[in-house]
Design an enzyme around this catalytic site. Sequence first.
Site, PDB file in Angstrom:
ATOM      1  N   LYS B  76     -36.785  52.788 -63.797  1.00 43.78           N
ATOM      2  CA  LYS B  76     -37.620  53.100 -64.718  1.00 43.78           C
ATOM      3  C   LYS B  76     -37.877  54.346 -64.777  1.00 43.78           C
ATOM      4  O   LYS B  76     -37.656  55.305 -63.908  1.00 43.78           O
ATOM      5  CB  LYS B  76     -39.040  52.594 -64.196  1.00 43.78           C
ATOM      6  N   SER B 151     -46.348  47.902 -67.646  1.00 40.34           N
ATOM      7  CA  SER B 151     -45.539  49.140 -68.394  1.00 40.34           C
ATOM      8  C   SER B 151     -44.044  49.061 -68.002  1.00 40.34           C
ATOM      9  O   SER B 151     -43.343  49.771 -68.774  1.00 40.34           O
ATOM     10  CB  SER B 151     -46.241  50.405 -67.839  1.00 40.34           C
ATOM     11  N   SER B 175     -48.147  46.727 -63.318  1.00 38.33           N
ATOM     12  CA  SER B 175     -47.094  47.025 -64.279  1.00 38.33           C
ATOM     13  C   SER B 175     -45.748  46.622 -63.593  1.00 38.33           C
ATOM     14  O   SER B 175     -44.648  46.716 -64.407  1.00 38.33           O
ATOM     15  CB  SER B 175     -47.160  48.771 -64.521  1.00 38.33           C
TER      16      SER B 175
END
Lengths: 95, 484, 479
Positions: B76, B151, B175
């Site tokens: 990420k 997210s 997330s």
Amino acid sequence: MAIEAAEVKVIAHLARIGIEEEAVAGYARSLSEILGFVEQMSAVDTTGVEPLAHPLDATQRLRPDEVTEPDQRELYQAGAPAVEAGLYLVPRVVE
Amino acid sequence: MHRKTVAELAAALRAGEVSSRELTEALLQRIEQLDPQLNSLITVTREQALAAAERADARLQAGDGGPLTGVPLVHKDIFCTAGVTTTCGSRMLAEFVAPYDATVVERLAAAGAVMLGKANMDEFAMGSSNETSYFGPVRNPWDLDAVPGGSSGGSAAAVAACLVPAATATDTGGSIRQPAALTGVCGLKPTYGRVSRYGMIAFASSLDQGGPIARTAEDLALLLGAMAGFDSRDSTSVDRVVPEYTEGLNRSIKGLRVGVPTQFFGPGLADDVRSRIEAALEVLAGEGAELHEVELPNMELALPAYYVIAPAEASSNLARYDGVRYGHRCAEPQGLEDLYKRTRAEGFGEEVKRRVLVGTYALSAGYYDAYYRKAQQIRRLVAEDFQRVLERVDVIAGPTSPTPAFNIGERVDDPVQMYLSDIYTLAVNLAGLPGLSIPAGFSRGRPVGLQLIGGYFEEARLLNVAHKYQQVTDWHRQVPEGFE
Amino acid sequence: MQWETVIGLEIHVQLATRSKIFSGAATAYGAEPNRQACPIDLGMPGVLPVLNAEVVRMAVKFGLAVGSRITPRSVFARKNYFYPDLPKGYQISQYDLPLVDGGALDIELEGGGSKRIGITRAHLEEDAGKSLHEDFHGMTGVDLNRAGTPLMEIVSEPDMRSPQEAVAYMKKLHALVRYLEICDGNMQEGSFRCDANISVRPRGETRLGTRTELKNLNSFRFVERALNYEIERQIDLIESGGEVVQETRLFDVDQGITRSMRTKEEANDYRYFPEPDLLPLEVDARLIDQVRETLPELPDEKRQRFITEYALPAYDAGVLTATRELADFFESAVSESGGYAKRTANWVMSELLAYLNKDGLELAACPVTPEMLGKLVARIEDETISGRGAKDVFEAMWAGAGEPDEVIAAKGLKQVTDSGAIEALIDEVLTNNPQQIEQYRAGKEKLFGFFVGQVMKASAGKANPQQVNDLLKQKLDGS
């Protein structure tokens, strides 16, 4: 809880976020909505409840007093927007 | 080869059936072909990946490869990677290159994993749909009109589309779990303090926790084993032995007490999701688990408390982005105030600004007690609810998200509606407990996730339950059309 | 009207650690800009603070020395504000739960006696960087070497009633932190900084007047000057019908005045909240005991010991214990002298301090070692040299001439103590001055001094004056 436009400007200044005049009303609306929803909290009686800052009941660990960081100024400043003589440059600060 | 799990790939790599270089090239090609539809990656690190793959191959040949040696993955874009841009999904950091690796990145690299790139995400991890990214929204491989959740939407979409077998992600209010649920993959948020936060760009420090996304519980176990562990550079990291997570995966769950909170099945839950979760609970019962109805009376308050605490911490964490030392800086600043205000106005997107403003307000004089302090008190009530329940049951189970993936654009103008998609996940962050999401079926072609929550440091038990579930179901083996 | 001044001080003490409070970057003074600023000090994304153990030990040491309660569980908070020298946009500081709680320090008053000054608290925090306003094409340069340097802020009660008391308190604290070896005390380098809160009120009034906060008081002299100026300003203001405004004022060293800093002071809203990247700091009894064992003899204890052990006057004991280095110097010298404390004290307080002062030297750079001074005192005591001769020896030693015995030999300063030799000199003087003898014997006793002078002169200053006296008296009065 309604947030007024003037209040939005005060908060935006504290947060140092520039907001165009025409966007203020929009922020006032969405902040009011969020805060209105957050307002639910006030319905609960939390008298005597100790605030919880960390999920785990742990305490601070201490680091030995040793210099472990070498000078890497050039590396750290490689992506800096404005540097001169090793200093970060900002618009003149008026004292 | 791209359909294989981490465990399967590791076996193939060690058996010499495939080299890491071949695997890496194949997946890089797949990314090149397919990712334009998804936009799941912000940066592809072809050269570094090939070099890392060759090093992995050398290790494998020397016979000192571990379970992740040569396995490709993406990080990420919230994890700092030395020498590679780390954007955090923001214009503010669009060109930021960290001079250090995050501990998670360092540990996975040491284990021999091969980074193929950096995954798209909501800006500064603030979002539940991956629509707040400066680099554009990510699409859900199951339906390109749908959001992948957020997210960690890029991480989840990349794994769901079989671009990579695994990805790292972070979870502040859901997330990891929510996008895993919405894209039909597995995601684990560990206990707060289990995985180091060093080098992981902060959203809300007391809630943030890194974890893996993959296609099976077994893979999550392998990844967590490499990611977890004490780090002296993070004061909130816990110094505690990391168990061998793969060892107990096959343990029987006969007699396992599963708590089913009534609050997870309230009015906001979509019917399809309800029925899929009920079916999943029946599967667990079929494996010998006992289902118990339990109560989490303060659940509803978790959402408002979260939306005070997270923005408050974020407003302070994001103060460092001021255009002075790194990152975006506005052109021709007219004085210091102008530098700050324009840099931050240009560098941050709408949702980030909104949350920074909410957080600033909640911390400001006169409101601290009514908002921040109150929220921290509720946080304790929420944590105590979980503790009470976890004294009676071994795990808690329920839906990960109240609805399947919604359409892109559907909720962007309604922040509160957007926040509701994390209603079942964020209480877990407030309490600091571990939670995971695994695929449990579909609702009109869009995946539904089952969430399992355990006691502190009980990740092994959650993985065991999830693995047993996956032994008798095949939802996790489904691959979206067009990505087979 | 009679006015009373009320003063409280906030003193920032830079703790003398090797590395910073939350990072492993060096704290050494004087490095090139930003060469001692690591990603944590620079507020880079994702990096995290970890507390330096030595910082905690130093603060506990201070707390024990001033009789504070050591808070068993203290908490760090974030103080949020934007400024270029504050890289994270917040300062990590202790807010409502400081590590050191309460305590007191006794100061000696000028007219004799002492006064107890309360210490409210001392808390830990990180220092900010420095903005350099020299011209960089109209820009300001930011150096973050100092960012993250450990500070302990010591807040006093408003217990001081005059600038002199404030200076006495500040000096006492300055000596104390140096005794404890937790701060180098270097005020030019900013290691010991003072802000003052000051107000005036009519004598007899119990409520406090409106106070102003004075900043930039970085020498004992500035503190006194700034406070004196501010007292006068506040009194003038009130007496002319005005009101004191609560504000921060900067001391202008060049003009000797204080000036309002209000221009930029908006309603500060620091939005304090508990620092989530750090956990509560627990200090247990074991750590406190460990630190207690490292406590040195404190200035007050040492002063008392000097009075009893060395039979020194209180004044001497006070001067000699003003710094740990001076006290150590004195004690080594006394021991070398064979225990002649009072004479050693006199030499330290007069010659030594005067020479240091004249040459602007620190004690550490003193060319005369305690051993040299002790030996010199011993030579006076055993009558090898006269007091007068000793001054010459000291001067020579200061100039690098070596050990006292060498100097005495080289300069031929050894006293003549052989009574035969002295008698011979006396006889010679008496023979040469028959007239004066007559006058003396006729009652002009003042002439005795003349004879002593002549004898000393004849001996080139080397005759022992006491012996000259005694023998001369015998010769003149006895025969």
